[in-house]
Each structure stands twice: as C-alpha cells, then as structure tokens.
Design a protein around this motif. Sequence first.
Motif, PDB file in Angstrom:
ATOM      1  N   PRO A 268       0.800  -1.233   0.000  1.00 32.42           N
ATOM      2  CA  PRO A 268       0.000   0.000   0.000  1.00 32.42           C
ATOM      3  C   PRO A 268       0.829   1.277   0.000  1.00 32.42           C
ATOM      4  CG  PRO A 268      -0.925  -1.596   1.532  1.00 32.42           C
ATOM      5  CD  PRO A 268       0.381  -2.162   1.069  1.00 32.42           C
ATOM      6  N   ASP A 269       2.003   1.260   0.619  1.00 30.77           N
ATOM      7  CA  ASP A 269       2.785   2.492   0.691  1.00 30.77           C
ATOM      8  C   ASP A 269       3.473   2.830  -0.633  1.00 30.77           C
ATOM      9  OD1 ASP A 269       4.279   0.105   1.328  1.00 30.77           O
ATOM     10  OD2 ASP A 269       5.997   1.400   1.713  1.00 30.77           O
ATOM     11  N   LEU A 270       3.573   1.865  -1.569  1.00 31.20           N
ATOM     12  CA  LEU A 270       4.203   2.128  -2.862  1.00 31.20           C
ATOM     13  C   LEU A 270       3.190   2.489  -3.949  1.00 31.20           C
ATOM     14  CD1 LEU A 270       6.920  -0.694  -3.102  1.00 31.20           C
ATOM     15  CD2 LEU A 270       7.225   1.701  -2.445  1.00 31.20           C
ATOM     16  N   ARG A 271       1.932   2.175  -3.736  1.00 36.25           N
ATOM     17  CA  ARG A 271       0.932   2.396  -4.787  1.00 36.25           C
ATOM     18  C   ARG A 271       0.758   3.866  -5.163  1.00 36.25           C
ATOM     19  NH1 ARG A 271      -3.757  -1.784  -2.574  1.00 36.25           N
ATOM     20  NH2 ARG A 271      -2.527  -3.698  -2.865  1.00 36.25           N
ATOM     21  N   PRO A 272       0.695   4.784  -4.203  1.00 38.72           N
ATOM     22  CA  PRO A 272       0.559   6.191  -4.611  1.00 38.72           C
ATOM     23  C   PRO A 272       1.699   6.670  -5.504  1.00 38.72           C
ATOM     24  CG  PRO A 272       0.017   5.940  -2.284  1.00 38.72           C
ATOM     25  CD  PRO A 272       0.598   4.639  -2.738  1.00 38.72           C
TER      26      PRO A 272
ATOM     27  N   ILE B  76      11.458  -0.057 -13.734  1.00 42.37           N
ATOM     28  CA  ILE B  76      12.891  -0.257 -13.514  1.00 42.37           C
ATOM     29  C   ILE B  76      13.677   0.941 -14.033  1.00 42.37           C
ATOM     30  CG2 ILE B  76      14.870  -1.653 -14.247  1.00 42.37           C
ATOM     31  CD1 ILE B  76      12.927  -4.061 -14.265  1.00 42.37           C
ATOM     32  N   MET B  77      13.247   1.481 -15.160  1.00 39.57           N
ATOM     33  CA  MET B  77      13.936   2.626 -15.760  1.00 39.57           C
ATOM     34  C   MET B  77      13.641   3.926 -15.011  1.00 39.57           C
ATOM     35  SD  MET B  77      13.461   4.058 -19.667  1.00 39.57           S
ATOM     36  CE  MET B  77      11.707   4.370 -19.374  1.00 39.57           C
ATOM     37  N   ARG B  78      12.436   4.044 -14.456  1.00 38.82           N
ATOM     38  CA  ARG B  78      11.988   5.324 -13.918  1.00 38.82           C
ATOM     39  C   ARG B  78      12.210   5.498 -12.420  1.00 38.82           C
ATOM     40  NH1 ARG B  78      10.960   9.715 -16.469  1.00 38.82           N
ATOM     41  NH2 ARG B  78       9.156  10.223 -15.180  1.00 38.82           N
TER      42      ARG B  78
ATOM     43  N   VAL C 178      13.178  -2.868  -7.047  1.00 40.81           N
ATOM     44  CA  VAL C 178      13.416  -4.265  -6.674  1.00 40.81           C
ATOM     45  C   VAL C 178      12.177  -5.105  -6.976  1.00 40.81           C
ATOM     46  CG1 VAL C 178      13.910  -5.839  -4.762  1.00 40.81           C
ATOM     47  CG2 VAL C 178      15.096  -3.634  -4.907  1.00 40.81           C
ATOM     48  N   ARG C 179      11.018  -4.605  -6.582  1.00 48.06           N
ATOM     49  CA  ARG C 179       9.782  -5.347  -6.839  1.00 48.06           C
ATOM     50  C   ARG C 179       9.475  -5.407  -8.338  1.00 48.06           C
ATOM     51  NH1 ARG C 179       6.752  -6.656  -2.475  1.00 48.06           N
ATOM     52  NH2 ARG C 179       7.391  -5.772  -0.471  1.00 48.06           N
ATOM     53  N   ALA C 180       9.780  -4.349  -9.067  1.00 51.29           N
ATOM     54  CA  ALA C 180       9.541  -4.358 -10.509  1.00 51.29           C
ATOM     55  C   ALA C 180      10.382  -5.429 -11.206  1.00 51.29           C
ATOM     56  CB  ALA C 180       9.836  -2.978 -11.095  1.00 51.29           C
TER      57      ALA C 180
ATOM     58  N   ILE D  81      18.901  -9.164 -10.295  1.00 52.29           N
ATOM     59  CA  ILE D  81      18.613  -9.800  -9.010  1.00 52.29           C
ATOM     60  C   ILE D  81      19.906 -10.240  -8.331  1.00 52.29           C
ATOM     61  CG2 ILE D  81      17.537 -11.803  -7.911  1.00 52.29           C
ATOM     62  CD1 ILE D  81      15.350 -11.651 -10.025  1.00 52.29           C
ATOM     63  N   ASN D  82      20.811 -10.819  -9.104  1.00 47.82           N
ATOM     64  CA  ASN D  82      22.025 -11.406  -8.533  1.00 47.82           C
ATOM     65  C   ASN D  82      23.098 -10.386  -8.207  1.00 47.82           C
ATOM     66  OD1 ASN D  82      20.894 -13.951  -8.769  1.00 47.82           O
ATOM     67  ND2 ASN D  82      21.747 -14.302 -10.813  1.00 47.82           N
ATOM     68  N   ARG D  83      23.133  -9.261  -8.928  1.00 45.11           N
ATOM     69  CA  ARG D  83      24.251  -8.328  -8.762  1.00 45.11           C
ATOM     70  C   ARG D  83      23.814  -6.971  -8.213  1.00 45.11           C
ATOM     71  NH1 ARG D  83      27.968  -9.483 -14.180  1.00 45.11           N
ATOM     72  NH2 ARG D  83      28.227 -11.733 -13.820  1.00 45.11           N
TER      73      ARG D  83
END
Length: 349
Positions: free
Chosen positions: A54-58, A185-187, A194-196, A260-262
């Motif tokens: 919820p804290d990332l949605r806005p 990831i770009m923006r 990380v979640r993207a 993810i790995n680096r």
Amino acid sequence: MIASLALSLGMNPQDPAFWMPLAFMGILFTVIVAGTILDGFDIGVGCLALFAPPDLRPRMLSLLSPWRDANEFWLFLGMGLFVAAFPNAWGSVMGELYLPLCVLALGVMLRSVSFEGRLRAPIEMQSRWLTGFSLGSLITALAHGFLLGQLVVTYQTGAGYLWFSLFVGLCALAAYCLLGAAWLIMREGGELRVRAVMWGRRAVRWAAAGSVGVSVVLAFANTGVFLKWSDGPQWPVVVGLWGFMLIGFVSVEMCLQRMINRSYRTTAFPFIMTLLIFLVTLGGLGYSFFPYLVLDDITIWDAAASVASLRLILSAAVIALPVALIFNIWVYWRMFGLSKAPTPPVFKA
C-alpha cells in the motif's frame, strides 16, 4: 508490390478508391501500435499496483500522471477512425465482438473515473479509487488479449477456441505487466525497482508463451497466412524475426536475472527491448491480416467508405494528426530516464 496488388484487384494504383483505403489502413495501424505501446506501460503499472504494498501504490500512480490524458487519446482516435473510414466492417466486427468490446469499454471507463476520482478524493478514500484503477487496468489488459485471441481464430466460439482466447488474455496481461515493470525499472529506484524486477521475471515467460501461441495458431488455423509466411523468398525474414523474438525474450530475462544477482541499477534495456518485441509482434500480425479487416472475409476496400467521405476525413486528419503528433512527442519524450520524487517543503513555525 503496390502495383501488383492494385492489378490483382483490377484497380489503378493512382485511383483514390485504391490508395485512400490503403492510406487510412496505414494510419489506423500506426494508431493501434502507438496505443498498444504508449498506453501499454500505463496499463501494466496499473495492474502491478494490485500486487504492490500500500505504501508504494501512490508513487506508482503519481509516475503515470503526466501521461494519463495522452494515453486515453489513442483508443478514442482509433475507434473513431475505424468507424469513419471503414463503416462497412464495423457492423460485422461489432456483431462478433460486442461482449469483449463492452468489457474493454468498462475497463477503460473504470480506469479513467478511478484515476480522476482518486485525485479529488479525501485521503481516507484514495485507496479505494486506486483499487478501482488497478481493477480497470486488469480488465482492460484481459479484454485486449481476449479480443486478439478471437481475431486470430476468426471469431470461433467452440470450447477450445474460447480457452485459447482466455489463454491469450492472460498472456496479454503478462505482457503489459512486463512492459510496466520494465518502465518502472527505468523510472524509479529503491524498493519499487526491486519489486519491478521480480514482477518482470514472473511475467516474461508468459508473455513469450502468448507471442508464440498467437503466431502458431494464426499460421496453422489459416492456410493463406501460413503460405504468406512460408512460401516465397521472404522465409529468411521469417527466420530472422523468430530469431529476434527469441533473443529479445531471453535477453530481457537474463538482464532481469542479473539485476537480481548483482545490482538493482537503473537501465532502460528491458523497456527498449520489450518495446521492440511489441513492435515486431504487431508488425507480424498486421502483415498476416493484410489486406483483410476480417480475415478471409472483408478487405479494406470492401469495408471503406466512399471516396467523397474519405476525402473529408483525410482533410480533417491532415490538420489534426500533425497537431496530435507534436503534442505527443512533447509529452512522451519525458517518459525515459530516472524520475526523482519531489521533496516536500519544510514549513517553519
């Protein structure tokens, strides 16, 4: 090629009855491509917001704010152009696809109303409007895929065909999520990036499965399409396109896995590669269907309005399209690169 096509139809290439429907088909295809790609990351981010904390949605929706009005432009332009330039195909298409088209309209309306409602709602109500926007995005993505599946199987409604259309709907949802995740990831940085990356890793294989499924079923369900791609000197192009698609999906997955790995660094590579995959897929579909609007039934010349009507529409398009093009270039050039969240002002007592 154009001359031979006109000759096969018994028409003159300079005849407006030949080249004007062809020109409008090119404009319509350009609008479809622009709408799919430029509105695609918007739909994808909206779908991903369902799975975000919820804290990332806005923050996810605030990233979309500069392009929301421009994204809605493509759907209405495409529908208006199709109805005005090809009225003789509208009844046939609407008669076969009225249910998924109505579902698509519901999703688009829910997205628009929820986004605007959230901007004007009190803080305690904003999460509900955000959920409405995400559900509208989910419905829109599924409807796009189901429509594509029905077009590929030429509106067949048997159990197997419906299951295939539902499968394409799920794969279209994954493709939009992949595009939205690559754009995030770009923006954006931090936890959202990380979640993207994780969302993109889960979506890329489903998107690839949908692309392969649509291509194979379209080719083997229609002899004309199969011969168009396999017979003649263009087979090296076909092999090259398939090779590019394979390299594209594999490179996107490898890039996401490496992140993810680096390190979760800023990169535009997954987004650019996903855009190219969308372009190749849509180009292949357009080539497969050409010159039909309804496969093996209605050509663009059968569906076109009268020359007088097309002249009137073209006169309006010559004025409107350059303005729309300049506006969209001005709006969309800022969609690339890292975005920094604004710093709240400090108020002194």
